[in-house]
Design an enzyme around this catalytic site. Structure first.
Site, PDB file in Angstrom:
ATOM      1  N   TYR A  66      35.577 -29.863  45.412  1.00 21.02           N
ATOM      2  CA  TYR A  66      35.999 -28.958  46.480  1.00 21.02           C
ATOM      3  C   TYR A  66      37.238 -29.538  47.162  1.00 21.02           C
ATOM      4  CZ  TYR A  66      34.896 -24.957  49.474  1.00 21.02           C
ATOM      5  OH  TYR A  66      34.916 -23.733  50.109  1.00 21.02           O
ATOM      6  N   GLY A  67      38.252 -29.843  46.319  1.00 22.39           N
ATOM      7  CA  GLY A  67      39.484 -30.439  46.845  1.00 22.39           C
ATOM      8  C   GLY A  67      40.474 -29.364  47.233  1.00 22.39           C
ATOM      9  N   VAL A  68      41.383 -29.011  46.293  1.00 22.08           N
ATOM     10  CA  VAL A  68      42.387 -27.974  46.565  1.00 22.08           C
ATOM     11  C   VAL A  68      42.086 -26.711  45.749  1.00 22.08           C
ATOM     12  CG1 VAL A  68      44.848 -27.424  46.653  1.00 22.08           C
ATOM     13  CG2 VAL A  68      44.110 -29.779  47.008  1.00 22.08           C
ATOM     14  N   GLN A  69      41.934 -26.869  44.404  1.00 21.65           N
ATOM     15  CA  GLN A  69      41.615 -25.704  43.577  1.00 21.65           C
ATOM     16  C   GLN A  69      40.187 -25.230  43.814  1.00 21.65           C
ATOM     17  OE1 GLN A  69      43.155 -23.477  41.427  1.00 21.65           O
ATOM     18  NE2 GLN A  69      44.982 -24.402  42.276  1.00 21.65           N
ATOM     19  N   ASP A 117      41.909 -34.967  38.123  1.00 18.29           N
ATOM     20  CA  ASP A 117      41.896 -35.297  36.697  1.00 18.29           C
ATOM     21  C   ASP A 117      41.257 -36.672  36.458  1.00 18.29           C
ATOM     22  OD1 ASP A 117      43.159 -32.912  35.669  1.00 18.29           O
ATOM     23  OD2 ASP A 117      44.943 -33.581  36.727  1.00 18.29           O
ATOM     24  N   ALA A 118      41.501 -37.624  37.356  1.00 17.54           N
ATOM     25  CA  ALA A 118      40.900 -38.951  37.202  1.00 17.54           C
ATOM     26  C   ALA A 118      39.404 -38.900  37.518  1.00 17.54           C
ATOM     27  CB  ALA A 118      41.603 -39.947  38.111  1.00 17.54           C
ATOM     28  N   HIS A 165      43.353 -27.287  33.906  1.00 18.61           N
ATOM     29  CA  HIS A 165      44.415 -28.177  33.456  1.00 18.61           C
ATOM     30  C   HIS A 165      44.084 -28.613  32.030  1.00 18.61           C
ATOM     31  CE1 HIS A 165      47.901 -30.463  34.177  1.00 18.61           C
ATOM     32  NE2 HIS A 165      47.430 -31.495  34.836  1.00 18.61           N
ATOM     33  N   ASP A 213      52.961 -28.235  32.706  1.00 14.72           N
ATOM     34  CA  ASP A 213      52.549 -28.470  34.090  1.00 14.72           C
ATOM     35  C   ASP A 213      53.061 -29.818  34.611  1.00 14.72           C
ATOM     36  OD1 ASP A 213      50.565 -27.357  36.252  1.00 14.72           O
ATOM     37  OD2 ASP A 213      50.196 -29.511  36.132  1.00 14.72           O
TER      38      ASP A 213
HETATM   39  N1  LIG Z   1      45.966 -28.881  43.408  1.00 18.57           N
HETATM   40  C1  LIG Z   1      46.134 -27.701  42.865  1.00 18.57           C
HETATM   41  O1  LIG Z   1      46.337 -26.709  43.555  1.00 18.57           O
HETATM   42  C2  LIG Z   1      46.085 -27.524  41.373  1.00 18.57           C
HETATM   43  C3  LIG Z   1      45.259 -28.300  40.603  1.00 18.57           C
HETATM   44  N2  LIG Z   1      45.054 -27.995  39.300  1.00 18.57           N
HETATM   45  C4  LIG Z   1      44.084 -28.755  38.524  1.00 18.57           C
HETATM   46  O2  LIG Z   1      42.794 -28.461  39.063  1.00 18.57           O
HETATM   47  C5  LIG Z   1      41.961 -29.609  38.977  1.00 18.57           C
HETATM   48  C6  LIG Z   1      41.481 -29.993  40.365  1.00 18.57           C
HETATM   49  O3  LIG Z   1      42.597 -30.433  41.103  1.00 18.57           O
HETATM   50  P1  LIG Z   1      42.613 -30.584  42.706  1.00 18.57           P
HETATM   51  O4  LIG Z   1      41.897 -29.454  43.327  1.00 18.57           O
HETATM   52  O5  LIG Z   1      44.005 -30.857  43.096  1.00 18.57           O
HETATM   53  O6  LIG Z   1      41.740 -31.917  42.848  1.00 18.57           O
HETATM   54  P2  LIG Z   1      41.606 -32.923  44.070  1.00 18.57           P
HETATM   55  O7  LIG Z   1      42.473 -34.096  43.836  1.00 18.57           O
HETATM   56  O8  LIG Z   1      41.772 -32.179  45.344  1.00 18.57           O
HETATM   57  O9  LIG Z   1      40.088 -33.398  43.869  1.00 18.57           O
HETATM   58  C7  LIG Z   1      39.028 -32.464  43.771  1.00 18.57           C
HETATM   59  C8  LIG Z   1      37.692 -33.038  44.088  1.00 18.57           C
HETATM   60  O10 LIG Z   1      37.382 -34.124  43.245  1.00 18.57           O
HETATM   61  C9  LIG Z   1      36.510 -34.979  43.946  1.00 18.57           C
HETATM   62  N3  LIG Z   1      36.481 -36.278  43.239  1.00 18.57           N
HETATM   63  C10 LIG Z   1      37.526 -37.074  42.913  1.00 18.57           C
HETATM   64  N4  LIG Z   1      37.096 -38.158  42.239  1.00 18.57           N
HETATM   65  C11 LIG Z   1      35.756 -38.031  42.131  1.00 18.57           C
HETATM   66  C12 LIG Z   1      34.731 -38.819  41.530  1.00 18.57           C
HETATM   67  N5  LIG Z   1      35.007 -39.967  40.912  1.00 18.57           N
HETATM   68  N6  LIG Z   1      33.452 -38.365  41.606  1.00 18.57           N
HETATM   69  C13 LIG Z   1      33.152 -37.227  42.228  1.00 18.57           C
HETATM   70  N7  LIG Z   1      34.074 -36.439  42.811  1.00 18.57           N
HETATM   71  C14 LIG Z   1      35.358 -36.840  42.774  1.00 18.57           C
HETATM   72  C15 LIG Z   1      37.126 -34.996  45.328  1.00 18.57           C
HETATM   73  O11 LIG Z   1      36.157 -35.362  46.282  1.00 18.57           O
HETATM   74  C16 LIG Z   1      37.529 -33.542  45.516  1.00 18.57           C
HETATM   75  O12 LIG Z   1      36.499 -32.772  46.092  1.00 18.57           O
HETATM   76  C17 LIG Z   1      42.811 -30.687  38.290  1.00 18.57           C
HETATM   77  O13 LIG Z   1      42.568 -30.604  36.905  1.00 18.57           O
HETATM   78  C18 LIG Z   1      44.230 -30.261  38.617  1.00 18.57           C
HETATM   79  O14 LIG Z   1      45.173 -30.759  37.698  1.00 18.57           O
HETATM   80  C19 LIG Z   1      45.641 -26.914  38.711  1.00 18.57           C
HETATM   81  C20 LIG Z   1      46.500 -26.110  39.422  1.00 18.57           C
HETATM   82  C21 LIG Z   1      46.859 -26.436  40.771  1.00 18.57           C
HETATM   83  C1  LIG Z   2      49.974 -26.754  42.197  1.00 18.49           C
HETATM   84  C2  LIG Z   2      50.084 -27.106  40.771  1.00 18.49           C
HETATM   85  O1  LIG Z   2      49.933 -26.264  39.911  1.00 18.49           O
HETATM   86  C3  LIG Z   2      50.470 -28.479  40.410  1.00 18.49           C
HETATM   87  C4  LIG Z   2      51.726 -28.770  41.180  1.00 18.49           C
HETATM   88  O2  LIG Z   2      50.736 -28.528  39.044  1.00 18.49           O
HETATM   89  C5  LIG Z   2      49.387 -29.477  40.768  1.00 18.49           C
HETATM   90  O3  LIG Z   2      48.946 -29.502  41.933  1.00 18.49           O
HETATM   91  O4  LIG Z   2      48.975 -30.243  39.893  1.00 18.49           O
HETATM   92 MG   LIG Z   3      50.556 -26.580  38.057  1.00 13.89          MG
HETATM   93 MG   LIG Z   4      49.608 -30.013  37.994  1.00 15.74          MG
END
Ligand SMILES: NC(=O)C1=CN([C@@H]2O[C@H](COP(=O)(O)OP(=O)(O)OC[C@H]3O[C@@H](n4cnc5c(N)ncnc54)[C@H](O)[C@@H]3O)[C@@H](O)[C@H]2O)C=CC1
Ligand SMILES: CC(=O)[C@](C)(O)C(=O)O
Ligand SMILES: [Mg+2]
Ligand SMILES: [Mg+2]
Length: 347
Positions: A38-41, A100-101, A124, A208
């Site tokens: 429940y981070g950003v996506q 991703d990590a 992703h 990406d």
């Molecule tokens: N940030 C964005 O808007 C975008 C992200 N994505 C992709 O979507 C996916 C999610 O990205 P974000 O939402 O940015 O992620 P984020 O960096 O906000 O992390 C999401 C969640 O992961 C949890 N987390 C991290 N490490 C953990 C662990 N070891 N154990 C349990 N929970 C853990 C965090 O508490 C958080 O709730 C990724 O694959 C990213 O590349 C794709 C398009 C845009």
């Molecule tokens: C928002 C998005 O799609 C990015 C920039 O590729 C990411 O947050 O990884």
């Molecule tokens: Mg992107």
């Molecule tokens: Mg990206």
């Protein structure tokens, strides 16, 4: 699918017209969609799915800030909000939206609950494409799909609430059920996408990582910094330098580009500006082209993935990241920006 001509190249894409929300709901009516993370996506996709009438639960670590955020957003512990493992067990479609990590660490748990017939969903291509580094290799009897919104989860939610949508790509990596493609499209519509274009996991992650390191974030910040620094060095005030570098871009010119393209923005600027911009555009393009070559190479060889995974593995990763972001925040340029924003006229 609609065949659409993109600047002379025909592509098959999916729009809400030929795949309306009602159809998406019908396709997924027997599924429980578990949004993991429940981070950003996570919030963007989970809330849009919920508001669009799908059966959604959220999986998140308890005793975390994001658990509290989920509760604030209306997810009910024990009913629609669970610990990660419990959500993996309950969901039929697991939306892997950890960082991703983080996905590497949770993979053994997710894998355990990915029983035959279930679907693993990514936003992703990272985990699958760089499998030598992530160890994420799903069994052959599950579906593996991707929907990647082209923008921040924050924008995905905001645009949804405005009745608009971000475009997304979709891909199928494994189609054990024969329904993977339809499910991916239905989920793409469900999370609030604009139109959907097809890709594969490798192309998604290569483009990406290039985009975010390039024009969208890295190159953008770098080019703005270079111009601001030059103007300051030449004796221009912070106000003049910031307005001429950032504020005019974000408040005026980029909005015209978004509305009707680059030539439209140019057409709404002076002939003096147009003459100079047309001449200098090619010099800038040619100057950065070799940097883009290096960037793509670094993505394609897996070097960028390695750097990211290694950095994220450090226990003090968050703290270090915050120091770097604070440096940006506290720099003269972005402090000047904070002042400029405060001075924007209010309604
Ligand atoms: N940030 C964005 O808007 C975008 C992200 N994505 C992709 O979507 C996916 C999610 O990205 P974000 O939402 O940015 O992620 P984020 O960096 O906000 O992390 C999401 C969640 O992961 C949890 N987390 C991290 N490490 C953990 C662990 N070891 N154990 C349990 N929970 C853990 C965090 O508490 C958080 O709730 C990724 O694959 C990213 O590349 C794709 C398009 C845009
Ligand atoms: C928002 C998005 O799609 C990015 C920039 O590729 C990411 O947050 O990884
Ligand atoms: Mg992107
Ligand atoms: Mg990206």
């Amino acid at each position: 699918m609609a065949k659409i001509n993109f600047g002379g190249v025909e592509e098959e894409v999916v729009t809400r017209e030929e795949f309306p929300l009602e159809k998406a709901r019908e396709v997924l009516k027997n599924e429980t969609i578990a949004v993991l993370g429940y981070g950003v996506q996570g919030p963007g996709q989970a809330l849009n799915l919920r508001d669009n009438g799908f059966n959604v639960i959220v999986g998140q670590r308890k005793d975390s800030k994001t658990w509290d955020k989920a509760v604030k957003d209306g997810w009910v512990p024990g009913k629609t909000l669970f610990e990660l493992e419990e959500a993996c067990e309950k969901g039929t479609i697991l939306q892997f939206l950890l960082s991703d990590a983080g996905q590497i660490a949770l993979w053994p748990t997710v894998k355990k609950h990915l029983k035959k017939g279930k679907t693993l969903y990514f936003s992703h291509g990272f985990g699958i494409t760089y499998k030598e580094q992530t160890g994420i290799v799903p069994d052959a009897d599950i579906d593996v799909i991707l929907v990647a919104p082209k923008g921040s989860g924050t924008s995905l939610r905001r645009l949804f609430l405005e009745g608009k949508g971000l475009n997304s790509s979709f891909a199928v990596h494994q189609n054990a059920s024969g329904k993977a493609r339809e499910n991916a499209i239905a989920l793409g519509i469900g999370v609030g996408s604009g139109y959907l274009f097809e890709t594969d996991f490798r192309k998604e992650v290569f483009s990406d990582l290039t985009g975010e390191r390039g024009t969208l974030m890295g190159a953008l910040a770098g080019i703005l910094e270079a111009q601001y620094t030059l103007l300051r060095k030449k004796g221009h005030s912070p106000s003049e330098s910031f307005n001429e570098t950032v504020e005019e871009l974000t408040e005026s010119l980029i909005k015209l580009v978004a509305e009707n393209g680059m030539d439209w923005m140019y057409a709404n600027c002076s002939t003096t500006a147009q003459r100079g911009a047309l001449d200098w555009k090619n010099r800038f393009r040619d100057a950065v082209a070799p940097v883009f070559d290096d960037l793509y190479e670094s993505v394609a060889t897996g070097n960028e993935a390695r750097i990211t995974i290694e950095a994220n593995r450090q226990p003090d990763y968050r703290a270090k990241l915050e120091v770097e972001l604070a440096e940006l925040h506290n720099s003269e340029m972005w402090q000047a920006g904070a002042q400029v924003r405060k001075l924007r006229p209010k309604q």
